[in-house]
Design an enzyme around this catalytic site. Structure first.
Site, short mmCIF file in Angstrom:
data_model
loop_
_atom_site.label_atom_id
_atom_site.label_comp_id
_atom_site.label_asym_id
_atom_site.label_seq_id
_atom_site.Cartn_x
_atom_site.Cartn_y
_atom_site.Cartn_z
N GLU A 118 14.54 -6.85 -13.30
CA GLU A 118 13.30 -6.07 -13.18
C GLU A 118 12.15 -6.74 -13.93
O GLU A 118 11.02 -6.74 -13.47
CB GLU A 118 13.52 -4.64 -13.68
CG GLU A 118 14.40 -3.80 -12.78
CD GLU A 118 13.80 -3.59 -11.39
OE1 GLU A 118 12.57 -3.71 -11.24
OE2 GLU A 118 14.56 -3.33 -10.45
N CYS A 290 5.77 9.78 8.65
CA CYS A 290 4.66 9.04 8.05
C CYS A 290 3.30 9.57 8.54
O CYS A 290 2.98 9.49 9.72
CB CYS A 290 4.81 7.56 8.38
SG CYS A 290 3.48 6.56 7.69
S1 SF4 Z 1 5.98 0.94 7.92
FE1 SF4 Z 1 4.80 2.10 6.40
S2 SF4 Z 1 3.00 2.78 7.53
FE2 SF4 Z 1 4.48 2.16 9.06
S3 SF4 Z 1 5.59 4.02 9.55
FE3 SF4 Z 1 6.73 3.07 7.90
S4 SF4 Z 1 5.94 3.97 6.02
FE4 SF4 Z 1 4.48 4.43 7.66
#
Ligand code: SF4
Ligand SMILES: [Zn+2]
Length: 536
Positions: A118, A290
């Site tokens: 990390e 999303c």
């Molecule tokens: S790649 Fe990122 S922006 Fe695209 S659907 Fe997945 S979380 Fe959402």
């Protein structure tokens, strides 16, 4: 002869130098080691609890957050966890630290393996870290091994990785754990952060979740991007309000049954799918959850139908005034950016510009082969304990004459009287550290046969070229040396000692290589070769 420099560049001195412009005006140059100051904070890791946020403000934030920026209920959180972990189980990259941690049953060894990875991964690409990590764990497989290492050894292995204080903190932390805790790592995120030097909230949470299974949510650069997109957060991510909200979301989302895997999965998603420039939404396991994706679809629909928007799609609807988590009205939606409208780009302070005159001083005919002079930086501050060529910080407006005088004075303070002939300006190297854009005016000086210098004070040493390449030196010094090697007639990069030619045997100087007596360049010679390099 010069005294050792260990005392130069203490904490208060660095603070003063970082903030004061007056010192620069008073003199045209000063010791490079005392001027190249460290950043005031630790390595940025997006980790700190928003300092300026009072309890009242936090309560206000909780109360005023639009449901649009939250996960609606347990079912939505569970769907997110399952989709992400399922994808991670199928797609995760095979990385050396993951292999090491998965096969390790000893908790202290696990925590140590995670901690090293990390820390190395802060501000550094995975591809770069793999080799360093592998060598590090081979050399110091346990906390006890690292605790007994010297700073010199640590710097030597860390050379080229940048942000050198990270290596020092690891070694200091290992010593603390061995001496004060009998070799047992603290077991919680809170105690890890409190006990280990250089460990912030993110690193502590990562160690605690991956090594000990503590359900601690974490927020790093990748997770900021993922969360800002998934919950359509368009306000500045580094603001206290947004930062607090992101930590809240991370804590809400982390899967208590598999917290280490969940945190790694979220980071992995940001690293290989939800990337900064070209996110692969069609391959994303959380696409259906999303909001950035939904916003793109809504905007496309509204554009194609010339409608103001579709009423059945969820939008941010704060009760009062402007939502603190949405982009300000001055920054409207940009159709061409799609989901990369999130997160909002942070305004970055440009690095301050500094200038240094630096010299590769070589004894081509030294007993045992050609060797070059290196001096050690102070044990604290930027590039602490690393070796470098003698240098002086100069005012960017300083004339070539001033640079030469300052540099000769610096060289003589290390090795005594020197001839001022044959000091050649070779070009310039521009290197950007985390907070400083440094222009090195590179000089070379090869000592004549009759002026051998073999004794140097503590804090300096003569190294062969081969030893230089494996020494604890920064990337910037390697660039400087490359310029020196590249401009030596009869030598080339990686050349053998026997091929080293003295400057007195050189051909006529090229346009970029003026002999000092005739060298009075403008502040930055325009005909000199230039090497530009990025941070580290
Ligand atoms: S790649 Fe990122 S922006 Fe695209 S659907 Fe997945 S979380 Fe959402
Ligand atoms: Zn909003």
């Amino acid at each position: 002869m010069k005294k050792p420099r260990a005392a130069v560049g203490n904490q208060s001195g660095r603070r003063k130098e970082a903030s004061s412009q007056e010192g620069k005006k008073k003199c045209a140059f000063s010791s490079s080691q005392s001027k190249l100051s460290a950043p005031s904070g630790t390595i940025p890791e997006f980790s700190e609890t928003p300092a300026g946020l009072s309890r009242q403000q936090k309560a206000l934030l909780q109360a005023s957050v639009s449901p649009y920026h939250l996960f609606r209920d347990v079912a939505e959180v569970t769907a997110f966890q399952e989709s992400l972990l399922g994808w991670y189980d199928r797609k995760k990259r095979d990385l050396p630290w993951r292999r090491l941690v998965e096969g390790e049953v000893d908790l202290d060894r696990r925590a140590y393996a995670v901690w090293v990875s990390e820390v190395m991964l802060q501000q550094t690409q995975v591809a770069t870290v793999i080799n360093y990590y592998t060598r590090w764990m081979q050399k110091w497989p346990t906390l006890q091994d690292l605790a007994s290492a010297s700073l010199e050894e640590v710097n030597q292995l860390w050379a080229g990785l940048g942000y050198y204080s990270r290596g020092r903190w690891l070694q200091e932390g290992a010593q603390k754990v061995v001496e004060e805790l009998g070799g047992h790592m603290p077991r919680t995120a809170e105690t890890l952060q409190r006990f280990l030097p250089g460990v912030g909230r993110y690193t502590a949470g990562a160690i605690a979740s991956i090594a000990f299974g503590q359900a601690a949510g974490v927020v790093d650069g990748n997770i900021i991007r993922v969360l800002c997109r998934v919950r359509a957060i368009g306000a500045e991510p580094s603001s206290s309000l947004v930062s607090q909200h992101l930590w809240n979301l991370a804590q809400q989302l982390v899967d208590p049954a598999r917290p280490g895997d969940f945190n790694q999965a979220a980071m992995e998603l940001g690293a290989i799918v939800c990337t900064p420039q070209r996110p692969l939404c069609s391959h994303c396991p959380v696409q259906s959850l999303c909001r950035a994706r939904q916003r793109v679809e809504r905007e496309q629909l509204s554009a194609s139908q010339s409608l103001p928007g579709s009423g059945d799609v969820e939008e941010c609807a704060p009760n009062t005034g402007q939502c603190p988590l949405c982009a300000p009205p001055t920054e409207p939606w940009d159709q061409t950016l799609g989901v990369t409208n999130f997160p909002r780009k942070a305004s970055r302070k440009p690095p301050r510009e500094e200038c240094s005159a630096i010299c590769v001083l070589e004894q081509p005919k030294a007993l045992g082969g050609a060797c070059i002079l290196l001096v050690q930086r102070p044990n604290s501050g930027l590039l602490a304990g690393l070796w470098e060529f003698p240098s002086v910080n100069v005012n960017a407006e300083a004339s070539g004459q001033h640079q030469r005088e300052a540099l000769l004075q610096e060289l003589q303070s290390w090795v005594g009287s020197l001839p001022d002939t044959h000091l050649q300006h070779l070009g310039q190297v521009v290197h950007t550290f985390s907070h400083i854009k440094m222009t090195y005016q590179v000089y070379g000086l090869a000592l004549e046969e009759h002026t051998p210098v073999t004794i140097v004070p503590p804090g300096a040493r003569w190294l062969t070229r081969e030893d230089f390449h494996t020494a604890a030196v920064s990337t910037a010094m390697k660039k400087v040396f490359r310029m020196y090697e590249g401009q030596q007639p009869g030598t080339c990069k990686g050349s053998k000692r026997s091929q080293v030619a003295t400057l007195s045997k050189r051909k006529k100087p090229s346009p970029g290589q003026q002999v000092l007596e005739s060298f009075f360049p403008p502040q930055v010679p325009t005909d000199a070769p230039s090497l530009n390099s990025a941070a580290q």
